[in-house]
Design a protein around this motif. Structure first.
Motif, PDB file in Angstrom:
ATOM      1  N   LYS A 126     -64.901 -63.827 -36.138  1.00  0.00           N
ATOM      2  CA  LYS A 126     -63.746 -64.414 -36.825  1.00  0.00           C
ATOM      3  C   LYS A 126     -62.937 -65.300 -35.876  1.00  0.00           C
ATOM      4  CE  LYS A 126     -63.322 -60.795 -40.348  1.00  0.00           C
ATOM      5  NZ  LYS A 126     -63.789 -61.668 -41.439  1.00  0.00           N
ATOM      6  N   LEU A 127     -62.891 -64.941 -34.609  1.00  0.00           N
ATOM      7  CA  LEU A 127     -62.232 -65.807 -33.625  1.00  0.00           C
ATOM      8  C   LEU A 127     -62.944 -67.152 -33.543  1.00  0.00           C
ATOM      9  CD1 LEU A 127     -60.558 -63.332 -32.597  1.00  0.00           C
ATOM     10  CD2 LEU A 127     -61.003 -64.145 -30.275  1.00  0.00           C
ATOM     11  N   ASP A 128     -64.263 -67.105 -33.459  1.00  0.00           N
ATOM     12  CA  ASP A 128     -65.037 -68.346 -33.369  1.00  0.00           C
ATOM     13  C   ASP A 128     -64.815 -69.209 -34.607  1.00  0.00           C
ATOM     14  OD1 ASP A 128     -65.997 -67.453 -30.955  1.00  0.00           O
ATOM     15  OD2 ASP A 128     -67.919 -66.745 -31.741  1.00  0.00           O
ATOM     16  N   ALA A 129     -64.792 -68.555 -35.773  1.00  0.00           N
ATOM     17  CA  ALA A 129     -64.602 -69.313 -37.017  1.00  0.00           C
ATOM     18  C   ALA A 129     -63.229 -69.970 -37.066  1.00  0.00           C
ATOM     19  CB  ALA A 129     -64.782 -68.383 -38.217  1.00  0.00           C
ATOM     20  N   ALA A 130     -62.237 -69.309 -36.434  1.00  0.00           N
ATOM     21  CA  ALA A 130     -60.866 -69.854 -36.432  1.00  0.00           C
ATOM     22  C   ALA A 130     -60.619 -70.779 -35.245  1.00  0.00           C
ATOM     23  CB  ALA A 130     -59.867 -68.697 -36.403  1.00  0.00           C
ATOM     24  N   GLY A 131     -61.617 -70.945 -34.388  1.00  0.00           N
ATOM     25  CA  GLY A 131     -61.456 -71.806 -33.215  1.00  0.00           C
ATOM     26  C   GLY A 131     -60.563 -71.212 -32.152  1.00  0.00           C
ATOM     27  N   LEU A 132     -60.534 -69.889 -32.053  1.00  0.00           N
ATOM     28  CA  LEU A 132     -59.675 -69.207 -31.081  1.00  0.00           C
ATOM     29  C   LEU A 132     -60.507 -68.665 -29.924  1.00  0.00           C
ATOM     30  CD1 LEU A 132     -57.488 -67.144 -33.601  1.00  0.00           C
ATOM     31  CD2 LEU A 132     -56.773 -69.187 -32.327  1.00  0.00           C
ATOM     32  N   ALA A 133     -59.974 -68.802 -28.713  1.00  0.00           N
ATOM     33  CA  ALA A 133     -60.629 -68.247 -27.527  1.00  0.00           C
ATOM     34  C   ALA A 133     -60.258 -66.783 -27.372  1.00  0.00           C
ATOM     35  CB  ALA A 133     -60.196 -69.033 -26.286  1.00  0.00           C
ATOM     36  N   VAL A 134     -61.099 -66.049 -26.674  1.00  0.00           N
ATOM     37  CA  VAL A 134     -60.753 -64.655 -26.351  1.00  0.00           C
ATOM     38  C   VAL A 134     -59.641 -64.676 -25.303  1.00  0.00           C
ATOM     39  CG1 VAL A 134     -61.578 -62.453 -25.446  1.00  0.00           C
ATOM     40  CG2 VAL A 134     -63.106 -63.890 -26.815  1.00  0.00           C
ATOM     41  N   PRO A 135     -58.493 -64.088 -25.581  1.00  0.00           N
ATOM     42  CA  PRO A 135     -57.351 -64.177 -24.641  1.00  0.00           C
ATOM     43  C   PRO A 135     -57.614 -63.407 -23.339  1.00  0.00           C
ATOM     44  CG  PRO A 135     -56.637 -63.467 -26.828  1.00  0.00           C
ATOM     45  CD  PRO A 135     -58.122 -63.358 -26.793  1.00  0.00           C
ATOM     46  N   THR A 136     -57.102 -63.944 -22.261  1.00  0.00           N
ATOM     47  CA  THR A 136     -57.098 -63.225 -20.986  1.00  0.00           C
ATOM     48  C   THR A 136     -55.673 -62.963 -20.518  1.00  0.00           C
ATOM     49  OG1 THR A 136     -57.300 -65.342 -19.826  1.00  0.00           O
ATOM     50  CG2 THR A 136     -59.332 -64.111 -20.234  1.00  0.00           C
ATOM     51  N   GLU A 137     -54.741 -63.798 -20.904  1.00  0.00           N
ATOM     52  CA  GLU A 137     -53.314 -63.594 -20.662  1.00  0.00           C
ATOM     53  C   GLU A 137     -52.593 -63.930 -21.957  1.00  0.00           C
ATOM     54  OE1 GLU A 137     -51.537 -62.500 -18.073  1.00  0.00           O
ATOM     55  OE2 GLU A 137     -53.274 -62.183 -16.765  1.00  0.00           O
ATOM     56  N   TRP A 138     -51.833 -62.973 -22.494  1.00  0.00           N
ATOM     57  CA  TRP A 138     -51.114 -63.252 -23.731  1.00  0.00           C
ATOM     58  C   TRP A 138     -49.963 -62.273 -23.916  1.00  0.00           C
ATOM     59  CZ3 TRP A 138     -54.190 -61.726 -28.780  1.00  0.00           C
ATOM     60  CH2 TRP A 138     -54.820 -60.479 -28.605  1.00  0.00           C
ATOM     61  N   SER A 139     -49.080 -62.634 -24.839  1.00  0.00           N
ATOM     62  CA  SER A 139     -47.911 -61.803 -25.139  1.00  0.00           C
ATOM     63  C   SER A 139     -48.016 -61.307 -26.580  1.00  0.00           C
ATOM     64  CB  SER A 139     -46.622 -62.628 -24.962  1.00  0.00           C
ATOM     65  OG  SER A 139     -46.575 -63.653 -25.941  1.00  0.00           O
ATOM     66  N   TRP A 140     -47.076 -60.452 -26.987  1.00  0.00           N
ATOM     67  CA  TRP A 140     -47.079 -59.980 -28.380  1.00  0.00           C
ATOM     68  C   TRP A 140     -46.824 -61.130 -29.351  1.00  0.00           C
ATOM     69  CZ3 TRP A 140     -49.716 -56.008 -29.187  1.00  0.00           C
ATOM     70  CH2 TRP A 140     -49.674 -54.886 -28.380  1.00  0.00           C
ATOM     71  N   ASP A 141     -46.057 -62.129 -28.927  1.00  0.00           N
ATOM     72  CA  ASP A 141     -45.876 -63.301 -29.795  1.00  0.00           C
ATOM     73  C   ASP A 141     -47.204 -64.010 -30.009  1.00  0.00           C
ATOM     74  OD1 ASP A 141     -43.168 -62.822 -30.060  1.00  0.00           O
ATOM     75  OD2 ASP A 141     -42.579 -64.186 -28.443  1.00  0.00           O
ATOM     76  N   ASP A 142     -48.000 -64.127 -28.937  1.00  0.00           N
ATOM     77  CA  ASP A 142     -49.335 -64.720 -29.081  1.00  0.00           C
ATOM     78  C   ASP A 142     -50.205 -63.851 -29.998  1.00  0.00           C
ATOM     79  OD1 ASP A 142     -48.684 -66.761 -27.243  1.00  0.00           O
ATOM     80  OD2 ASP A 142     -49.241 -65.471 -25.552  1.00  0.00           O
ATOM     81  N   TYR A 143     -50.048 -62.543 -29.871  1.00  0.00           N
ATOM     82  CA  TYR A 143     -50.825 -61.612 -30.701  1.00  0.00           C
ATOM     83  C   TYR A 143     -50.533 -61.861 -32.185  1.00  0.00           C
ATOM     84  CZ  TYR A 143     -52.759 -57.067 -32.214  1.00  0.00           C
ATOM     85  OH  TYR A 143     -53.492 -56.073 -32.820  1.00  0.00           O
ATOM     86  N   LEU A 144     -49.244 -62.019 -32.506  1.00  0.00           N
ATOM     87  CA  LEU A 144     -48.869 -62.290 -33.899  1.00  0.00           C
ATOM     88  C   LEU A 144     -49.407 -63.640 -34.361  1.00  0.00           C
ATOM     89  CD1 LEU A 144     -45.168 -61.019 -34.070  1.00  0.00           C
ATOM     90  CD2 LEU A 144     -47.201 -59.967 -35.101  1.00  0.00           C
ATOM     91  N   ASP A 145     -49.418 -64.610 -33.450  1.00  0.00           N
ATOM     92  CA  ASP A 145     -49.963 -65.927 -33.803  1.00  0.00           C
ATOM     93  C   ASP A 145     -51.465 -65.818 -34.097  1.00  0.00           C
ATOM     94  OD1 ASP A 145     -49.736 -68.853 -33.993  1.00  0.00           O
ATOM     95  OD2 ASP A 145     -51.018 -68.850 -32.207  1.00  0.00           O
ATOM     96  N   TYR A 146     -52.184 -65.081 -33.274  1.00  0.00           N
ATOM     97  CA  TYR A 146     -53.612 -64.848 -33.523  1.00  0.00           C
ATOM     98  C   TYR A 146     -53.800 -64.129 -34.867  1.00  0.00           C
ATOM     99  CZ  TYR A 146     -56.092 -66.304 -29.274  1.00  0.00           C
ATOM    100  OH  TYR A 146     -56.692 -67.044 -28.286  1.00  0.00           O
TER     101      TYR A 146
END
Length: 453
Positions: A176-196
Motif C-alpha cells: 500500500k505504501l508503494d501504491a501511494a508513492g510513499l517511502a518507508v520512513p527512517t526518521e519521522w514524527s507522529w504528525d508524519d504518522y498521521l499524514d501517512y
C-alpha cells in the motif's frame, strides 16, 4: 505489568518466610568459586572445572526447547552439568513465577533463574532473592553498556543480565505504501504518522482500508511517553504523569486520527472485539504500532498468511527534530539466586546464555553484538512467506533502535492502566473533553498511588 496486587502479596509472604528460615549471612554473593573461568567465545571450549559442578537452571520454557542450548554449553564446558527445572508445562511465564517462588520458599537449591520482565525482576531483587553481579562483572572486565542495549541496574546494582529484548516499532503494508508513492520512513514524527495514515486510507464501507489501527491496550493511549527515554510510565518515582505534555500528545494523536477517519473507529474496536493481527494482515489497516514479537509473523502464519510485503519503521518522535526509534524496552532477565553456592559458574553460564546462547537460538536479543543479519536470515528461514518480510527496513529498525533505560513500573501498574483506560475511552467516545479527561485521570491515579504508599 500483568501481575496483580494479590500475586505480589503472595510473593512477599513466601519470600519473607524464606528469609526467616534461610541463612542470611552472605550479603555479597559475588565471591567467585576457586578455579572458575569466564565464559569463552563461541567455538571455544572452557578449561574443565577443578571439580564437577551442577548448576540448576529454572525457567518456564518447555524442556524440549531448552535442551539443545543447554547441551551446547555442557559440551563446551567440561565438568559443568546443567540441571533444568521446568517451571511450567505450557510455557506460561506467570505460572512459572508462582512455581519459582514456591520452590524458593520450600528451600529448593536453585542457582540460575529466568524472569519475564522488569517488574518480576525488580520485585525479586528488592526482596533480596538475587545475588548482586557487580563484582563478577568487574572481575570479567566488561562494561555492561558495551554489551547490552538495556541497563539492568536497580538502585546502582546489577542483579540480572538482560536476556531477550522487547521494544516497539511500526509495521507497514509496503504494497500500500508503494501504491501511494510513499517511502518507508527512517526518521519521522507522529504528525508524519498521521499524514501517512491519511494517504493510506482509501475506499468506503466494509472494503475501506484505514491508515492505522490502535488496539485497546493501555500503551496505545501512551504513545507520546513510551517513545521517551525518561518519565515514560504513568507514574514515575511515585509522581503521577497524566497532566503532562506527553499524555496530551498521546490523546491528541488518537483524537485526530479518529476524527479524520484514518484510524479504525474505537467504537468498532470494542464493539466488534477487533484484534490487531487480523486488522493488519487482512489489509483493513495499513499501519500498526507493535513490538518485536511480530517480526516472525510478518512472514505469515496458518491463521494469517502473509499476502503482502511487510515493512518496518522506527517509533515516531513527538515532534520533528527529535530522534525516531526511541522506545521503552523490556524483555526477559536472567539472574543468580543469592543463596547459590556456585556463583562464578552460574555467572559464566548466564553470560554465555545471554550472548552466544541467544544467538544460537536466533532470539531477538539485548546483546549489542548480536549478528542482526544472521538473526533476520534465521527468521526468514522459518517463515512461511519469507519474501514478504522487507529485510532492508527490518535491519534498519533493529540496528538503529534506541531502547530507553530500564524504568520499572510500580507493582500496581495494572490498577493504573485500568483507571487510565476508563477515562481515555470516555474521551475518544466523545463523552468528555481532553481537559476533563486529564483532570479526572490524574485524580484517579493519584488515589491509587496514595492507597499503595
Amino acid at each position: 505489568m500483568k501481575k496483580n496486587v494479590f500475586a505480589l502479596v503472595w510473593i512477599v509472604v513466601l519470600l519473607v518466610a524464606l528469609a526467616g528460615c534461610g541463612n542470611s549471612n552472605n550479603t555479597n554473593g559475588a565471591a567467585p568459586a576457586a578455579g572458575s573461568t569466564a565464559a569463552p567465545e563461541a567455538g571455544e571450549s572452557a578449561a574443565p572445572s577443578a571439580e564437577p559442578v551442577t548448576i540448576k537452571v529454572a525457567n518456564w520454557s518447555p524442556a524440549a526447547d531448552m535442551e539443545p542450548v543447554l547441551k551446547a554449553y555442557e559440551d563446551s564446558h567440561p565438568g559443568v552439568t546443567l540441571e533444568y527445572v521446568e517451571l511450567a508445562d505450557n510455557g506460561d511465564s506467570v505460572a512459572g513465577m508462582k512455581k519459582l517462588d514456591l520452590l524458593v520458599a520450600s528451600g529448593e537449591n536453585l542457582d540460575v533463574v529466568f524472569m519475564p520482565g522488569a517488574t518480576d525482576y525488580s520485585q525479586r531483587a528488592g526482596l533480596g532473592l538475587l545475588a548482586p553481579l557487580n563484582d563478577l562483572i568487574t572481575k570479567e572486565g566488561i562494561t555492561l553498556a558495551d554489551e547490552y542495549t538495556i541497563d539492568p541496574s536497580v538502585d546502582g546494582k546489577v542483579y540480572a543480565l538482560p536476556d531477550t529484548l522487547e521494544n516497539y516499532f511500526v509495521l507497514l503494508n509496503k504494497d500500500k505504501l508503494d501504491a501511494a508513492g510513499l517511502a518507508v520512513p527512517t526518521e519521522w514524527s507522529w504528525d508524519d504518522y498521521l499524514d501517512y495514515a491519511a494517504k493510506l486510507t482509501s475506499g468506503t464501507g466494509p472494503s475501506k482500508t484505514f491508515g492505522t489501527y490502535f488496539h485497546t491496550w493501555a500503551m496505545y493511549w501512551e504513545l507520546g511517553i513510551i517513545n521517551q527515554e525518561k518519565d515514560n510510565n504513568l507514574v514515575n518515582n511515585g509522581i503521577v504523569n497524566i497532566d503532562s505534555a506527553g499524555i496530551r500528545k498521546s490523546l491528541e494523536l488518537r483524537n485526530k486520527a479518529e476524527e479524520s477517519g484514518v484510524a479504525v473507529p474505537y467504537a468498532d474496536t470494542i464493539s466488534q472485539k477487533l484484534a490487531y493481527r487480523s486488522e493488519f494482515f487482512t489489509g483493513h489497516a495499513a499501519m500498526i504500532v507493535t513490538g518485536n514479537w511480530m517480526i516472525g509473523e510478518a512472514g505469515g502464519s496458518e491463521e494469517f498468511p502473509a499476502t503482502f510485503t511487510t515493512a518496518f519503521a522506527p517509533m515516531p518522535s513527538n515532534s520533528a527534530g527529535e530522534p525516531s526509534g526511541v522506545s521503552i524496552a523490556n524483555g526477559n532477565y536472567v539472574g543468580i539466586l543469592e543463596k547459590s553456592k556456585h556463583q562464578q559458574e552460574a555467572y559464566d553460564f548466564i553470560r554465555w546464555y545471554s550472548t552466544e546462547g541467544e544467538q544460537m537460538q536466533n532470539v531477538y536479543s539485548a546483546w549489542k553484538k548480536q549478528d542482526v543479519d544472521k538473526f533476520i536470515a534465521g527468521v526468514k528461514t522459518k517463515a512461511m512467506s519469507p519474501d514478504n518480510i522487507d529485510e532492508t527496513s527490518l535491519a534498519y529498525v533493529i540496528k538503529n533502535a534506541k531502547p530507553a533505560p530500564l524504568s520499572v513500573p510500580p507493582t500496581y501498574q495494572g490498577e493504573l492502566e485500568t483507571a487510565f483506560t476508563k477515562e481515555t475511552e470516555l474521551f475518544i467516545l466523545k463523552q468528555q473533553d481532553l481537559e476533563t479527561t486529564i483532570s479526572k485521570a490524574q485524580a484517579e491515579l493519584q488515589k491509587i498511588v496514595d492507597a499503595n504508599k
